[in-house]
Design an enzyme around this catalytic site. Structure first.
Site: not given
Length: 495
Positions: A242, A189, A298, A264, A472, A165
């Site tokens: 994800g 990726p 997210c 995450e 992060e 995304n």
């Protein structure tokens, strides 16, 4: 009685020149003639191929990165920082190409793609600056007779797994701190949007990053890749963005070699609008929190709770604004909402809307796809959504705003925290005490107060509960790639 405002039946078409510019960037990658096909979600057209690597090829990439990483870890922090600064400059210089490439493979409107370039490059600049501030401490032992010295060292080879995304920002948010800390990288990726990662890493090599230090491994066999590389003793770190179910699987694999892990994971973000909110600010913030990236975020607002005193007016105005949103190809001249990533996502939106309507929700606007090629879904507002509706319990990942009314602060906090997820939340109120008190009581790692886009490279991004581990961004993001070592230095008494 349900009131539905229909959108245009024809999404805006792409500008042919923008498409040609994006395809020129793709051609510069010199991809293979077969392998994993990459599609433009605006049309369904096949636009490129990337390698479909086997587990054995992934392990060979681990070896190349590890070998090169030995010398990288020994370089000075200033040297690593200088190269990261050069990478940042090259990313900025190629910003237009990157934005068009992002739009071409992911579908987001060009304005948003340019915003992602800004956001993604900010991580490279931030960690170029953080690289020379690695932390550490020196202090006398409390009982005397020794000094305690703590230092930071690279944790080792990092495996990075990124989603589709935000194809640039999710890559730079992981690669930049890893390089700053002195770690080699193997990055996988998402198969839907690998081209931006390949392009960004190409620029990193041009900036002076050793050629084998960042290994990009694209593969259709995600499970086989993870099983192979996470079992390799040379790998010491896993960072994943994800879904929560996949995150749990990766944590299980990582546990066997006790890998440093950053996760995450999924979200189900509540957005709370109180009666005393600045109305226009709340509307704008809700639109940003819901429609940014087409809702495919997210931290996107999933459950919109509006206090009863303003709920009717709020729902009507949000529906009016959604009805004005221009839907079209990311590479069109004026689209504000692009396509979803694939047809499965479109079908899921239709299922969620129908489930909500079956439960008594009112459809105010949208609630339909389009007959044209591509994976488009109309911006949709549902009002009076039931608490057990799927849109209230699941991560939506699309342009559906689901509104529920509340009466009291305690009531809405109970509803907001009634989820296994805890990534982000939003609060709209002009009462400072309420804003901070509600933020403190929301069980989330991130809170946007009177704004719909809280992310920042200088802030520690991450969640609580089933939304993940680690952070992060900020200095905490660098620490995720560092091990703390302490030396106990004996001191001979001079007395």
């Amino acid at each position: 009685m349900n009131t539905t405002v229909q959108h245009s039946t024809r999404p805006l078409a792409a500008n042919p020149q923008y498409v040609a510019d994006a395809d020129s960037s793709i051609a510069a990658l010199h991809g293979p003639a077969s392998g994993i096909a990459v599609h433009d979600p605006s049309t369904g057209e096949k636009i490129a191929f990337v390698p479909d690597s086997t587990p054995e090829e992934a392990l060979a990439a681990v070896g190349r990165a590890q070998t090169t990483g030995v010398a990288w870890a020994e370089q000075s922090a200033r040297h690593r920082a200088s190269i990261l600064h050069r990478w940042y400059e090259l990313l900025i210089d190629h910003g237009d190409q990157l934005a068009k490439l992002i739009s071409r493979e992911m579908g987001k409107p060009l304005a948003e793609a340019r915003g992602e370039v800004k956001y993604g490059t900010d991580f490279v600049r931030w960690y170029a600056e953080e690289a020379v501030r690695p932390g550490g401490n020196f202090q006398p032992a409390p009982d005397g007779g020794a000094d305690i010295l703590t230092r930071r060292a690279p944790v080792g080879l990092a495996v990075l797994i990124t989603p589709w995304n935000f194809p640039l920002a999710m890559a730079t948010r992981k690669i930049a701190p890893a390089l700053a800390a002195g770690c080699p990288v193997v990055i996988k990726p998402a198969t839907a949007t690998p081209l931006t990662t390949y392009y960004a890493v190409k620029l990193a090599v041009e900036a002076g990053v050793p050629e084998d230090l960042i290994q990009v491994v694209s593969t259709s066999g995600s499970a086989a890749f993870s099983q192979a590389v996470l079992a390799d003793p040379r790998v010491r770190k896993i960072s994943f963005t994800g879904s929560t179910p996949v995150g749990r699987t990766l944590l299980e694999l990582a546990s066997k070699n006790v890998l440093r892990s950053s996760m995450e994971l999924g979200g189900n973000a509540p957005l709370l609008v109180f009666n005393d909110a600045d109305f226009e600010r709340a509307i704008e913030g809700t639109i940003a929190a819901k429609l940014r990236n087409g809702g495919q975020s997210c931290i996107g607002a999933n459950r919109i709770y509006v206090q009863s005193g303003i709920a009717d007016e709020f729902a009507a105005e949000l529906a009016r604004r959604f009805a004005e949103v221009e839907v079209g190809a990311g590479l069109s001249d004026s689209a504000q909402l692009g396509p979803l990533i694939d047809q499965r996502a479109v079908d899921q939106m239709q299922e969620l809307v129908q489930d909500a309507l079956n439960g008594g929700a009112h459809l105010l606007v949208g609630g339909h796809g389009y007959s044209e090629a591509g994976h488009f879904y109309a911006p949709t507002v549902l009002d009076h959504v039931a608490p057990l509706a799927r849109v209230s319990r699941e991560e939506i990942f699309g342009p559906i705003a689901a509104i529920r009314r509340f009466d009291s602060e305690q009531q809405v906090l109970d509803w907001a925290n009634d989820t296994e997820f805890g990534l982000a939340g939003y609060v709209f109120t002009q009462d400072v005490d309420r804003a901070l008190n509600v933020a403190d009581r929301l069980q989330t790692g991130i809170v946007g107060i009177n704004q719909g886009v809280p992310s920042n490279a200088a802030a520690p991004f991450g969640g609580v509960k089933q939304s993940g581990l680690g952070r992060e961004g900020a200095s905490e993001g660098l620490e995720e790639y560092q091990s703390i070592r302490f030396y106990n230095i004996s001191r001979r008494s001079t007395r």
